[in-house]
Design an enzyme around this catalytic site. Structure first.
Site, PDB file in Angstrom:
ATOM      1  CG  HIS A   1      -1.561  -1.181   1.298  1.00  0.00           C
ATOM      2  ND1 HIS A   1      -2.561  -1.723   0.399  1.00  0.00           N
ATOM      3  CD2 HIS A   1      -1.677  -1.983   2.504  1.00  0.00           C
ATOM      4  CE1 HIS A   1      -3.367  -3.002   0.762  1.00  0.00           C
ATOM      5  NE2 HIS A   1      -2.382  -3.292   2.008  1.00  0.00           N
TER       6      HIS A   1
ATOM      7  CG  HIS B   1      -5.897  -6.108   1.145  1.00  0.00           C
ATOM      8  ND1 HIS B   1      -6.860  -5.287   2.135  1.00  0.00           N
ATOM      9  CD2 HIS B   1      -4.748  -5.931   1.720  1.00  0.00           C
ATOM     10  CE1 HIS B   1      -6.194  -5.105   3.232  1.00  0.00           C
ATOM     11  NE2 HIS B   1      -4.931  -5.226   3.099  1.00  0.00           N
TER      12      HIS B   1
END
Length: 331
Positions: free
Chosen positions: A57, A219
Site C-alpha cells: 500500500h 486488497h
C-alpha cells in the site's frame, strides 16, 4: 507476471533497503524484528505515533515516517499484517516518555496483532492508546473485517495525530484528535483492474475489460457491485454520492477532498476525477477548502481510485496545514 523484482519472496526487504538508502535523513529501518523509525527517534517528551499494516500500500505507512507525522511504521508481508512482535518493538522504540498512539486500520489481522502488541508494550511500561480507522463506506462487514474497513482516510488520521504530537499535546489529547478525525472522514473506491501479488504471480481477481468494481478495499477484496465501465464523471459521482450520503456534512461545511490512486492510475486521470468529484461535492453545498491528489494509499499496481472527504474544523485544518517532512508527504 512482469515486475521489477529479483526474488518475489524478498520484495518487502528490497523495498525497505531502498527506502532507507534514499532517505537516511528522515528514517531508519530496523531488522529482527522489522520496523521503520523516524531518524533521531521521537523527540523527548513528545507522544510517539505508530501505524502499520501489510505492505503493498506504499507509500502508506512507511512513506509517512518523519517529522510531523509517524514516529514509526510497521510493514508486514504484502497484504499481510505485521506480527505482534514487530508492532511491540515499534511501540517501544517510539516512546519518547509521553506515551504512544497506535493508529490501526480496521482489518482483522491488524487489529488482533496490534492488540497483542499493545499489551506487550504496556507490560514493558509503555503507555499506549489506540485508535481504529474505519472510513470505508462501501461495505459494513467483509471477509477481512468486522465493521467498516480502514482505507485511504488513514492518511488524514495519521497527519492530524502527527501534527498534534509535534506541537506537544498529551497522549490523551492526541488520541482524542485522532478519534475526531476518524469520525469525520469517509472513503469509497473503485477498481478498473486487479493487481498481482508478487509471491502469487497472478491477478488477485478477474474483472472484464468492460466492467469496474465499485466499493473495493485496498486488497482487491469485493465491494458493492460491478457495473459497466463509465467515465470519470460517472465514477466520481457514484463515489462522492456514497461518501456524502454517509458523512452527511451540513451545507456550507468545509472539507478536505482527497482523490487517491490505487497504484496503476496516471496522475492525469486522478486530476480529471478530482475535477468531477469537486463539482459533485460543491453541488451539494459543501465547501472544498483543502485538496490532495495522488497515489498515497495503493494496492500494488491496481488501476483505480478512491475518493475521501474529511469534514474540517479550525483545529483539524490547522493540524492538516502544520509542517510535515516525510518521504511521501512534505509541506
Amino acid at each position: 507476471m512482469k515486475k521489477l523484482l529479483d526474488d518475489p519472496a524478498e520484495a518487502v526487504t528490497d523495498a525497505l533497503q531502498g527506502l532507507a538508502a534514499a532517505h537516511p535523513d528522515l528514517l531508519t529501518v530496523h531488522h529482527e524484528p522489522t520496523y521503520v523509525q523516524r531518524a533521531g527517534g521521537t523527540p523527548p517528551g513528545h507522544v510517539g505515533v505508530v501505524s502499520g499494516g501489510g505492505s503493498g500500500h506504499e507509500p502508506l505507512h512507511t512513506g509517512f515516517v518523519g517529522s510531523g507525522m509517524l514516529d514509526a511504521a510497521v510493514p508486514g508481508a504484502v497484504f499481510t499484517s505485521p506480527t505482534a512482535d514487530q508492532v511491540a518493538a515499534a511501540l517501544k522504540a517510539a516512546d519518547g516518555g509521553a506515551g504512544v498512539l497506535a493508529i490501526v486500520k480496521n482489518y482483522t489481522g491488524d487489529v488482533l496483532n496490534f492488540e497483542t502488541a499493545v499489551e506487550l508494550a504496556q507490560l514493558d511500561g509503555v503507555e499506549v492508546a489506540s485508535v481504529l480507522v474505519n472510513d470505508d463506506v462501501a461495505v459494513e462487514d467483509s471477509m477481512y473485517t468486522a465493521g467498516r474497513r480502514g482505507v485511504a482516510g488513514t492518511l488524514f488520521v495519521e497527519k492530524v495525530a502527527g501534527a498534534a504530537a509535534a506541537r506537544g499535546d498529551s497522549l490523551e489529547a492526541v488520541a482524542g484528535l485522532a478519534r475526531r478525525a476518524v469520525g469525520r472522514v469517509r472513503t469509497m473506491g473503485v477498481a478498473l483492474s486487479a493487481c498481482t501479488v508478487p509471491h502469487v504471480g497472478r491477478p488477485s481477481f478477474d474483472l472484464p475489460d468492460d466492467e469496474v468494481e465499485i466499493g473495493i478495499g485496498i486488497h482487491g477484496e469485493p465491494g458493492r457491485h460491478r457495473i459497466p465501465a463509465g467515465g470519470a464523471r460517472d465514477i466520481a459521482t457514484r463515489l462522492v454520492d456514497a461518501v456524502l450520503d454517509d458523512l452527511a456534512p451540513a451545507g456550507g461545511e468545509q472539507v478536505l477532498l482527497f482523490v487517491n490512486g490505487m497504484g496503476g492510475t496516471p496522475l492525469s486521470e486522478l486530476y480529471g476525477t478530482y475535477a468531477r468529484a469537486r463539482e459533485v461535492v460543491e453541488a451539494r453545498g459543501v465547501r472544498v477548502v483543502r485538496s490532495l491528489v495522488g497515489s498515497y494509499v495503493t494496492s500494488l499496481e491496481m488501476q483505480g481510485a478512491s475518493v475521501t472527504v474529511a469534514v474540517l474544523d479550525d483545529e483539524l485544518t490547522a493540524l492538516w496545514d502544520a509542517p510535515v517532512r516525510t518521504p511521501a508527504l512534505t509541506w
